[in-house]
Design a protein around this motif. Structure first.
Motif, PDB file in Angstrom:
ATOM      1  N   ARG A 182      -4.616 -78.481   8.755  1.00 58.65           N
ATOM      2  CA  ARG A 182      -4.398 -77.078   9.110  1.00 58.65           C
ATOM      3  C   ARG A 182      -5.760 -76.394   9.169  1.00 58.65           C
ATOM      4  O   ARG A 182      -6.599 -76.605   8.275  1.00 58.65           O
ATOM      5  CB  ARG A 182      -3.505 -76.403   8.079  1.00 58.65           C
ATOM      6  CG  ARG A 182      -3.251 -74.942   8.332  1.00 58.65           C
ATOM      7  CD  ARG A 182      -2.121 -74.410   7.472  1.00 58.65           C
ATOM      8  NE  ARG A 182      -2.467 -74.253   6.086  1.00 58.65           N
ATOM      9  CZ  ARG A 182      -1.654 -73.697   5.176  1.00 58.65           C
ATOM     10  NH1 ARG A 182      -0.454 -73.248   5.546  1.00 58.65           N
ATOM     11  NH2 ARG A 182      -2.022 -73.596   3.919  1.00 58.65           N
ATOM     12  N   GLN A 183      -5.979 -75.589  10.209  1.00 64.11           N
ATOM     13  CA  GLN A 183      -7.267 -74.920  10.370  1.00 64.11           C
ATOM     14  C   GLN A 183      -7.048 -73.421  10.539  1.00 64.11           C
ATOM     15  O   GLN A 183      -6.409 -72.985  11.496  1.00 64.11           O
ATOM     16  CB  GLN A 183      -8.025 -75.485  11.582  1.00 64.11           C
ATOM     17  CG  GLN A 183      -9.438 -74.950  11.709  1.00 64.11           C
ATOM     18  CD  GLN A 183     -10.214 -75.631  12.836  1.00 64.11           C
ATOM     19  OE1 GLN A 183      -9.632 -76.108  13.804  1.00 64.11           O
ATOM     20  NE2 GLN A 183     -11.528 -75.683  12.697  1.00 64.11           N
ATOM     21  N   SER A 184      -7.617 -72.653   9.621  1.00 64.55           N
ATOM     22  CA  SER A 184      -7.589 -71.194   9.727  1.00 64.55           C
ATOM     23  C   SER A 184      -8.852 -70.736  10.423  1.00 64.55           C
ATOM     24  O   SER A 184      -9.851 -71.466  10.488  1.00 64.55           O
ATOM     25  CB  SER A 184      -7.484 -70.573   8.344  1.00 64.55           C
ATOM     26  OG  SER A 184      -6.298 -71.013   7.698  1.00 64.55           O
ATOM     27  N   LEU A 185      -8.836 -69.517  10.922  1.00 64.97           N
ATOM     28  CA  LEU A 185      -9.963 -68.983  11.694  1.00 64.97           C
ATOM     29  C   LEU A 185     -11.251 -69.013  10.883  1.00 64.97           C
ATOM     30  O   LEU A 185     -11.298 -68.558   9.744  1.00 64.97           O
ATOM     31  CB  LEU A 185      -9.641 -67.553  12.125  1.00 64.97           C
ATOM     32  CG  LEU A 185     -10.543 -66.953  13.194  1.00 64.97           C
ATOM     33  CD1 LEU A 185     -10.420 -67.749  14.487  1.00 64.97           C
ATOM     34  CD2 LEU A 185     -10.191 -65.497  13.427  1.00 64.97           C
ATOM     35  N   GLY A 186     -12.274 -69.611  11.461  1.00 64.77           N
ATOM     36  CA  GLY A 186     -13.580 -69.650  10.806  1.00 64.77           C
ATOM     37  C   GLY A 186     -13.712 -70.704   9.722  1.00 64.77           C
ATOM     38  O   GLY A 186     -14.719 -70.738   9.009  1.00 64.77           O
ATOM     39  N   GLN A 187     -12.708 -71.546   9.580  1.00 66.81           N
ATOM     40  CA  GLN A 187     -12.719 -72.590   8.556  1.00 66.81           C
ATOM     41  C   GLN A 187     -12.669 -73.971   9.203  1.00 66.81           C
ATOM     42  O   GLN A 187     -12.290 -74.117  10.363  1.00 66.81           O
ATOM     43  CB  GLN A 187     -11.519 -72.438   7.625  1.00 66.81           C
ATOM     44  CG  GLN A 187     -11.399 -71.074   6.967  1.00 66.81           C
ATOM     45  CD  GLN A 187     -12.513 -70.826   5.980  1.00 66.81           C
ATOM     46  OE1 GLN A 187     -12.837 -71.683   5.151  1.00 66.81           O
ATOM     47  NE2 GLN A 187     -13.126 -69.647   6.051  1.00 66.81           N
ATOM     48  N   GLY A 188     -13.035 -74.985   8.431  1.00 63.94           N
ATOM     49  CA  GLY A 188     -12.841 -76.347   8.890  1.00 63.94           C
ATOM     50  C   GLY A 188     -11.408 -76.788   8.667  1.00 63.94           C
ATOM     51  O   GLY A 188     -10.666 -76.142   7.919  1.00 63.94           O
ATOM     52  N   PRO A 189     -10.991 -77.873   9.300  1.00 60.69           N
ATOM     53  CA  PRO A 189      -9.636 -78.390   9.065  1.00 60.69           C
ATOM     54  C   PRO A 189      -9.431 -78.768   7.608  1.00 60.69           C
ATOM     55  O   PRO A 189     -10.327 -79.318   6.971  1.00 60.69           O
ATOM     56  CB  PRO A 189      -9.574 -79.635   9.961  1.00 60.69           C
ATOM     57  CG  PRO A 189     -10.599 -79.394  11.022  1.00 60.69           C
ATOM     58  CD  PRO A 189     -11.699 -78.647  10.339  1.00 60.69           C
ATOM     59  N   GLU A 190      -8.235 -78.485   7.086  1.00 66.80           N
ATOM     60  CA  GLU A 190      -7.862 -78.846   5.715  1.00 66.80           C
ATOM     61  C   GLU A 190      -6.699 -79.827   5.759  1.00 66.80           C
ATOM     62  O   GLU A 190      -5.703 -79.589   6.430  1.00 66.80           O
ATOM     63  CB  GLU A 190      -7.469 -77.607   4.922  1.00 66.80           C
ATOM     64  CG  GLU A 190      -8.616 -76.659   4.651  1.00 66.80           C
ATOM     65  CD  GLU A 190      -8.176 -75.458   3.827  1.00 66.80           C
ATOM     66  OE1 GLU A 190      -8.894 -75.104   2.879  1.00 66.80           O
ATOM     67  OE2 GLU A 190      -7.123 -74.893   4.139  1.00 66.80           O
ATOM     68  N   PHE A 191      -6.826 -80.903   4.991  1.00 62.29           N
ATOM     69  CA  PHE A 191      -5.843 -81.971   4.975  1.00 62.29           C
ATOM     70  C   PHE A 191      -4.491 -81.501   4.439  1.00 62.29           C
ATOM     71  O   PHE A 191      -4.423 -80.771   3.454  1.00 62.29           O
ATOM     72  CB  PHE A 191      -6.378 -83.110   4.101  1.00 62.29           C
ATOM     73  CG  PHE A 191      -5.355 -84.129   3.712  1.00 62.29           C
ATOM     74  CD1 PHE A 191      -4.929 -84.225   2.394  1.00 62.29           C
ATOM     75  CD2 PHE A 191      -4.822 -84.986   4.651  1.00 62.29           C
ATOM     76  CE1 PHE A 191      -3.987 -85.159   2.019  1.00 62.29           C
ATOM     77  CE2 PHE A 191      -3.875 -85.923   4.289  1.00 62.29           C
ATOM     78  CZ  PHE A 191      -3.453 -86.009   2.964  1.00 62.29           C
ATOM     79  N   LEU A 192      -3.429 -81.961   5.107  1.00 65.09           N
ATOM     80  CA  LEU A 192      -2.075 -81.693   4.629  1.00 65.09           C
ATOM     81  C   LEU A 192      -1.397 -82.974   4.151  1.00 65.09           C
ATOM     82  O   LEU A 192      -0.976 -83.090   3.003  1.00 65.09           O
ATOM     83  CB  LEU A 192      -1.235 -81.072   5.748  1.00 65.09           C
ATOM     84  CG  LEU A 192      -1.654 -79.681   6.233  1.00 65.09           C
ATOM     85  CD1 LEU A 192      -0.799 -79.257   7.418  1.00 65.09           C
ATOM     86  CD2 LEU A 192      -1.574 -78.663   5.120  1.00 65.09           C
ATOM     87  N   ILE A 193      -1.272 -83.963   5.065  1.00 67.82           N
ATOM     88  CA  ILE A 193      -0.519 -85.178   4.756  1.00 67.82           C
ATOM     89  C   ILE A 193      -0.991 -86.276   5.689  1.00 67.82           C
ATOM     90  O   ILE A 193      -1.427 -85.988   6.813  1.00 67.82           O
ATOM     91  CB  ILE A 193       0.999 -84.934   4.921  1.00 67.82           C
ATOM     92  CG1 ILE A 193       1.835 -86.154   4.534  1.00 67.82           C
ATOM     93  CG2 ILE A 193       1.340 -84.480   6.342  1.00 67.82           C
ATOM     94  CD1 ILE A 193       3.341 -85.886   4.474  1.00 67.82           C
ATOM     95  N   TYR A 194      -0.930 -87.552   5.224  1.00 69.90           N
ATOM     96  CA  TYR A 194      -1.175 -88.627   6.158  1.00 69.90           C
ATOM     97  C   TYR A 194      -0.187 -89.760   5.966  1.00 69.90           C
ATOM     98  O   TYR A 194       0.324 -89.992   4.879  1.00 69.90           O
ATOM     99  CB  TYR A 194      -2.634 -89.069   6.140  1.00 69.90           C
ATOM    100  CG  TYR A 194      -2.992 -90.297   5.350  1.00 69.90           C
ATOM    101  CD1 TYR A 194      -3.433 -90.182   4.041  1.00 69.90           C
ATOM    102  CD2 TYR A 194      -2.972 -91.554   5.940  1.00 69.90           C
ATOM    103  CE1 TYR A 194      -3.818 -91.303   3.322  1.00 69.90           C
ATOM    104  CE2 TYR A 194      -3.360 -92.674   5.229  1.00 69.90           C
ATOM    105  CZ  TYR A 194      -3.788 -92.547   3.913  1.00 69.90           C
ATOM    106  OH  TYR A 194      -4.167 -93.655   3.210  1.00 69.90           O
ATOM    107  N   PHE A 195       0.086 -90.432   7.088  1.00 67.31           N
ATOM    108  CA  PHE A 195       1.034 -91.531   7.161  1.00 67.31           C
ATOM    109  C   PHE A 195       0.313 -92.832   7.481  1.00 67.31           C
ATOM    110  O   PHE A 195      -0.583 -92.870   8.320  1.00 67.31           O
ATOM    111  CB  PHE A 195       2.070 -91.292   8.276  1.00 67.31           C
ATOM    112  CG  PHE A 195       3.018 -90.176   8.002  1.00 67.31           C
ATOM    113  CD1 PHE A 195       2.682 -88.869   8.319  1.00 67.31           C
ATOM    114  CD2 PHE A 195       4.251 -90.429   7.421  1.00 67.31           C
ATOM    115  CE1 PHE A 195       3.563 -87.828   8.076  1.00 67.31           C
ATOM    116  CE2 PHE A 195       5.139 -89.398   7.176  1.00 67.31           C
ATOM    117  CZ  PHE A 195       4.797 -88.103   7.501  1.00 67.31           C
ATOM    118  N   GLN A 196       0.726 -93.877   6.816  1.00 68.50           N
ATOM    119  CA  GLN A 196       0.337 -95.231   7.183  1.00 68.50           C
ATOM    120  C   GLN A 196       1.642 -95.908   7.608  1.00 68.50           C
ATOM    121  O   GLN A 196       2.483 -96.223   6.769  1.00 68.50           O
ATOM    122  CB  GLN A 196      -0.310 -95.949   6.010  1.00 68.50           C
ATOM    123  CG  GLN A 196      -0.813 -97.334   6.336  1.00 68.50           C
ATOM    124  CD  GLN A 196      -1.821 -97.333   7.459  1.00 68.50           C
ATOM    125  OE1 GLN A 196      -2.782 -96.572   7.470  1.00 68.50           O
ATOM    126  NE2 GLN A 196      -1.597 -98.190   8.437  1.00 68.50           N
ATOM    127  N   GLY A 197       1.815 -96.102   8.909  1.00 64.84           N
ATOM    128  CA  GLY A 197       3.107 -96.570   9.387  1.00 64.84           C
ATOM    129  C   GLY A 197       4.146 -95.469   9.270  1.00 64.84           C
ATOM    130  O   GLY A 197       3.905 -94.326   9.646  1.00 64.84           O
TER     131      GLY A 197
END
Lengths: 112, 111
Positions: A36-51
């Motif tokens: 998720r990326q808010s204005l003026g910020q870098g992307p922030e991790f939410l969730i990741y899937f392996q398969g």
């Protein structure tokens, strides 16, 4: 070849509504990430899937957020009872094992 | 806690005026440092990966370097089309693990 695609590109909803955001990864990529990326910020991790399984969901802010990847390809990020603070660009990325993450164009979510 | 800090927040250059962007990091163990370019309204576009101190990579007018504490993105003789936000990110464990991003440097190159 085709890159990561995300739909819709823009989503406007009202506070309290339910939304679904879709990500179609690069063919053959086993790992899929939501940021998720808010204005003026870098992307922030939410969730990741392996398969098909969520390998790490520690970035989900609360239990209103949920994501699935039932067949190990397309993923859907689901947000219940949306709040104005959920407004942001939601980015999806995919990668080969231990590979570079390639990002989609994002979905801009606006909660009124 | 792993942290990535980018400076400056914004940089305005004349066309042809070379400069460098900085990315400093504090991590438990580095398993890769990544540079991405992001244009307005688009997703990040991959540029480089660096793995060990002393490593350098080049692509057109861009060169990325890495030390034990920071990375630099050098831009030589920039053109207006180099205007974008440049994001730095780190991976701190092996495998398909998420990236930790800095806030980015917003670069404007004026003709």
């Amino acid at each position: 070849g085709a890159g990561v695609s995300q739909t819709p590109s823009n989503k406007v909803t009202e506070k309290g509504k339910y939304v679904e955001l879709r990500c179609d990864p690069i063919s053959g990529h086993t790992a899929l990430y939501w940021y998720r990326q808010s204005l003026g910020q870098g992307p922030e991790f939410l969730i990741y899937f392996q398969g098909t399984g969520a390998a790490d969901d520690s970035g989900l802010p609360n239990d209103r957020f949920f994501a699935v990847r039932p067949e190990g390809s397309v993923s859907t990020l689901k947000i219940q009872r949306t709040e104005r603070g959920d407004s942001a660009v939601y980015l999806c990325a995919s990668s080969e094992p231990s590979g570079t993450q390639y990002f989609g164009p994002g979905t801009r979510l606006t909660v009124l | 806690e792993d942290q990535v800090t980018q400076s400056p927040e914004a940089l305005r250059l004349q066309e042809g005026e070379s400069s460098s962007l900085n990315c400093s990091y504090t991590v438990s163990g580095l398993r890769g440092l990544f540079w991405y370019r992001q244009d307005p309204g688009k997703g990040p576009e991959f540029l480089f990966t660096l793995y060990s101190a002393g490593e350098e990579k080049e692509k057109e007018r861009l060169k990325a370097t890495l030390t034990k504490k920071e990375s630099f993105l050098h831009i030589t003789a920039p053109k207006p089309e180099d205007s974008a936000t440049y994001l730095c990110a780190v991976r701190t464990t092996s495998g398909n693990t998420p990236l930790v991003f800095g806030k980015g440097t917003r670069l404007s190159v004026i003709a």
